[in-house]
Motif scaffolding. Sequence first.
Motif, mmCIF file in Angstrom:
data_model
loop_
_atom_site.group_PDB
_atom_site.id
_atom_site.type_symbol
_atom_site.label_atom_id
_atom_site.label_comp_id
_atom_site.label_asym_id
_atom_site.label_seq_id
_atom_site.Cartn_x
_atom_site.Cartn_y
_atom_site.Cartn_z
ATOM 1 N N TYR A 16 0.831 -1.211 0.000
ATOM 2 C CA TYR A 16 0.000 0.000 0.000
ATOM 3 C C TYR A 16 0.865 1.260 0.000
ATOM 4 N N VAL A 17 1.937 1.246 0.769
ATOM 5 C CA VAL A 17 2.854 2.390 0.774
ATOM 6 C C VAL A 17 3.466 2.586 -0.610
ATOM 7 N N ALA A 18 3.832 1.478 -1.272
ATOM 8 C CA ALA A 18 4.376 1.574 -2.629
ATOM 9 C C ALA A 18 3.369 2.201 -3.572
ATOM 10 N N GLY A 19 2.097 1.840 -3.426
ATOM 11 C CA GLY A 19 1.064 2.401 -4.290
ATOM 12 C C GLY A 19 0.793 3.864 -4.011
ATOM 13 N N VAL A 20 0.785 4.236 -2.737
ATOM 14 C CA VAL A 20 0.501 5.630 -2.354
ATOM 15 C C VAL A 20 1.639 6.548 -2.781
ATOM 16 N N THR A 21 2.871 6.110 -2.577
ATOM 17 C CA THR A 21 4.023 6.978 -2.835
ATOM 18 C C THR A 21 4.477 6.958 -4.295
ATOM 19 N N ARG A 22 4.219 5.856 -5.012
ATOM 20 C CA ARG A 22 4.760 5.730 -6.365
ATOM 21 C C ARG A 22 3.696 5.530 -7.426
ATOM 22 N N GLY A 23 2.442 5.376 -7.028
ATOM 23 C CA GLY A 23 1.380 5.176 -7.996
ATOM 24 C C GLY A 23 1.048 3.715 -8.199
ATOM 25 N N PHE A 24 -0.147 3.471 -8.730
ATOM 26 C CA PHE A 24 -0.614 2.101 -8.911
ATOM 27 C C PHE A 24 0.300 1.319 -9.855
ATOM 28 N N GLU A 25 0.703 1.956 -10.961
ATOM 29 C CA GLU A 25 1.529 1.250 -11.945
ATOM 30 C C GLU A 25 2.845 0.780 -11.343
ATOM 31 N N ARG A 26 3.475 1.619 -10.540
ATOM 32 C CA ARG A 26 4.759 1.248 -9.939
ATOM 33 C C ARG A 26 4.595 0.254 -8.790
ATOM 34 N N ALA A 27 3.372 0.060 -8.328
ATOM 35 C CA ALA A 27 3.141 -0.949 -7.287
ATOM 36 C C ALA A 27 3.078 -2.358 -7.873
ATOM 37 N N LEU A 28 2.844 -2.477 -9.189
ATOM 38 C CA LEU A 28 2.695 -3.795 -9.807
ATOM 39 C C LEU A 28 3.967 -4.648 -9.732
ATOM 40 N N PRO A 29 5.171 -4.089 -9.962
ATOM 41 C CA PRO A 29 6.374 -4.920 -9.795
ATOM 42 C C PRO A 29 6.548 -5.439 -8.371
ATOM 43 N N VAL A 30 6.210 -4.603 -7.388
ATOM 44 C CA VAL A 30 6.290 -5.038 -5.985
ATOM 45 C C VAL A 30 5.307 -6.176 -5.741
ATOM 46 N N ALA A 31 4.096 -6.028 -6.275
ATOM 47 C CA ALA A 31 3.083 -7.076 -6.119
ATOM 48 C C ALA A 31 3.539 -8.376 -6.786
ATOM 49 N N THR A 32 4.188 -8.267 -7.940
ATOM 50 C CA THR A 32 4.680 -9.465 -8.642
ATOM 51 C C THR A 32 5.672 -10.225 -7.773
ATOM 52 N N PHE A 33 6.616 -9.511 -7.211
ATOM 53 C CA PHE A 33 7.606 -10.130 -6.324
ATOM 54 C C PHE A 33 6.918 -10.848 -5.169
ATOM 55 N N LEU A 34 5.947 -10.197 -4.550
ATOM 56 C CA LEU A 34 5.292 -10.758 -3.371
ATOM 57 C C LEU A 34 4.386 -11.931 -3.714
ATOM 58 N N LEU A 35 3.687 -11.864 -4.857
ATOM 59 C CA LEU A 35 2.786 -12.949 -5.250
ATOM 60 C C LEU A 35 3.531 -14.265 -5.432
ATOM 61 N N ILE A 36 4.760 -14.184 -5.937
ATOM 62 C CA ILE A 36 5.541 -15.388 -6.208
ATOM 63 C C ILE A 36 6.206 -15.918 -4.948
ATOM 64 N N LEU A 37 6.435 -15.049 -4.009
ATOM 65 C CA LEU A 37 7.269 -15.393 -2.859
ATOM 66 C C LEU A 37 6.597 -16.345 -1.879
ATOM 67 N N PHE A 38 5.299 -16.161 -1.649
ATOM 68 C CA PHE A 38 4.664 -16.820 -0.506
ATOM 69 C C PHE A 38 3.982 -18.132 -0.886
ATOM 70 N N PRO A 39 4.064 -19.125 -0.017
ATOM 71 C CA PRO A 39 3.468 -20.438 -0.295
ATOM 72 C C PRO A 39 1.982 -20.455 0.018
ATOM 73 N N ASN A 40 1.337 -21.508 -0.417
ATOM 74 C CA ASN A 40 -0.067 -21.701 -0.070
ATOM 75 C C ASN A 40 -0.248 -21.868 1.433
ATOM 76 N N GLU A 41 0.820 -22.291 2.119
ATOM 77 C CA GLU A 41 0.773 -22.467 3.575
ATOM 78 C C GLU A 41 0.640 -21.140 4.322
ATOM 79 N N SER A 42 0.935 -20.026 3.659
ATOM 80 C CA SER A 42 0.800 -18.712 4.286
ATOM 81 C C SER A 42 -0.660 -18.282 4.177
ATOM 82 N N GLN A 43 -1.469 -18.777 5.079
ATOM 83 C CA GLN A 43 -2.912 -18.526 5.021
ATOM 84 C C GLN A 43 -3.535 -18.537 6.399
ATOM 85 N N ILE A 44 -4.691 -17.921 6.472
ATOM 86 C CA ILE A 44 -5.524 -17.961 7.676
ATOM 87 C C ILE A 44 -6.771 -18.751 7.302
ATOM 88 N N PRO A 45 -6.884 -20.007 7.763
ATOM 89 C CA PRO A 45 -8.018 -20.847 7.349
ATOM 90 C C PRO A 45 -9.346 -20.320 7.898
#
Length: 487
Positions: A16-45
């Motif tokens: 959210y900070v990336a989106g607020v400070t750099r815009g929605f478009e510049r938040a997409l690379p950050v989101a890409t990195f994070l989407l790939i990083l975390f396993p399915n085990e990182s969840q709240i059932p």
Amino acid sequence: MAFVIILDIFVVGLLYVAGVTRGFERALPVATFLLILFPNESQIPIPGFLDITTQRLIVFTLIALYFQFGRSPEDGGPVNKLPIAGLLILQIIWMVVATVNSVVFTVSLKSTLSQLLDFFTVFYLYAKGVRSTDTIHRILRGFVGAMLFLSVFAFIEYYFDWSLLSLFPVVGHRFNVNSDIYDRIDRVRTTFGHPILFGGALAMAIPAALYLIRISKSKAGQIGFSLGIGLMFWAIYKTDSRGPWLALLLSCVAMVFFGGKQLRKYLLIIALVVATTLVVRPGIYTSLENMYVATKDPDSPMGSSYQWRYTLYDLVKAQLGKNPARAVWGYGPESFYYLGLTTDFYLDGEVRTVKVESCDSSVAALMMETGYLGFAITALLLLAPLWIAIRGYFAASEDRKPLLVLFICNMGAYFFLMTNVAIYGWGQQTYILWVILAMASIYPTVVKAEAARESESTEPAPLEPAPRVWGTAQALQSGQYQPKWNA
């Protein structure tokens, strides 16, 4: 659970900070990195409902950022009409039809909602948010950066017997890591659901890293990506998976013929390094040769696993042939596991009747779960961006073609793996797919928008017409006429 909650708060805050400070478009690379990083085990059932995974929180945060910043003219992107929108809507409609007729309605409903919220939404946000080639390059760096990060931990996992997954709660799923290959236990997978999925993602990341070397303007960047490619080659070797190796090989061959002179040079260097490694370390060549020989031997575990894929296709054909209605709309999304199917299979030197508890082929699963018509709709949806990229390749300038070749290679690698791996519809690898599909679909529009902006910036300002002068008196009054003695 507390660790996952703290992690989720940090990830959402960071994005959210990336989106607020750099815009929605510049938040997409950050989101890409994070989407790939975390396993399915990182969840709240949440029993009886969709689990709150870290990836879903990332997607929800992107939705909030899009409505807050992404719809403005500055960040809205060049795409007014969403590419392949008709096919996407048709896919959703058909999934609803298949769900209504499902033999396990609740399971299918959750699967359909998951597809819609997790992946179709990602496609929409990236297709609407990307407005420049530079952003595409940043997204690719986010993708490759995440895979490099995980490759480092694959090294730790292999040599120090510690995995990132140990930080997260144990979550059951149907992918038993060593259920089919009993003698392959030292396989790395980091945060992916299975070593073959990690290998599949690496088969897409290595060509992307090659492309990033090509466009890198600094020696440090070129050296960094080169070292990263070496590490990712080691990681894909340690997944001990045949499909990703073949997918990577096909991608490299395509890049040699169509990727341009620079990519050809890099691939030649890699080929020389690989050949040298096989000579210096003959054990690596022997292990690869043994893998090939075992694949051809139906009595070996690896050969049995290979033959099982063909058995699945025969089973699907026979099962759908029993019921014409099911042949049209299938048994329902995510229903394969619940059908209680059995089949005859050659195992341990004899033909046995075995219970079919999973489907190691996304193509076979799509046929069974959504019918032949549903499979055709899905195929059209997935192949449409590939066709856009291929058509764009022949119309693009030489400097634009390597990126289109990368898109084609990434999509081709994923589609190839769909024929023999349960890779589609879940996990980090599917987020990668939909990000690539979005970028491939909108790239021609992005190129046109960039060309239009460049044309506007280089066009000379129009000259203002001089005022009309009707005589010497008027000229003297306007200051445009100077007598010769004052010149």
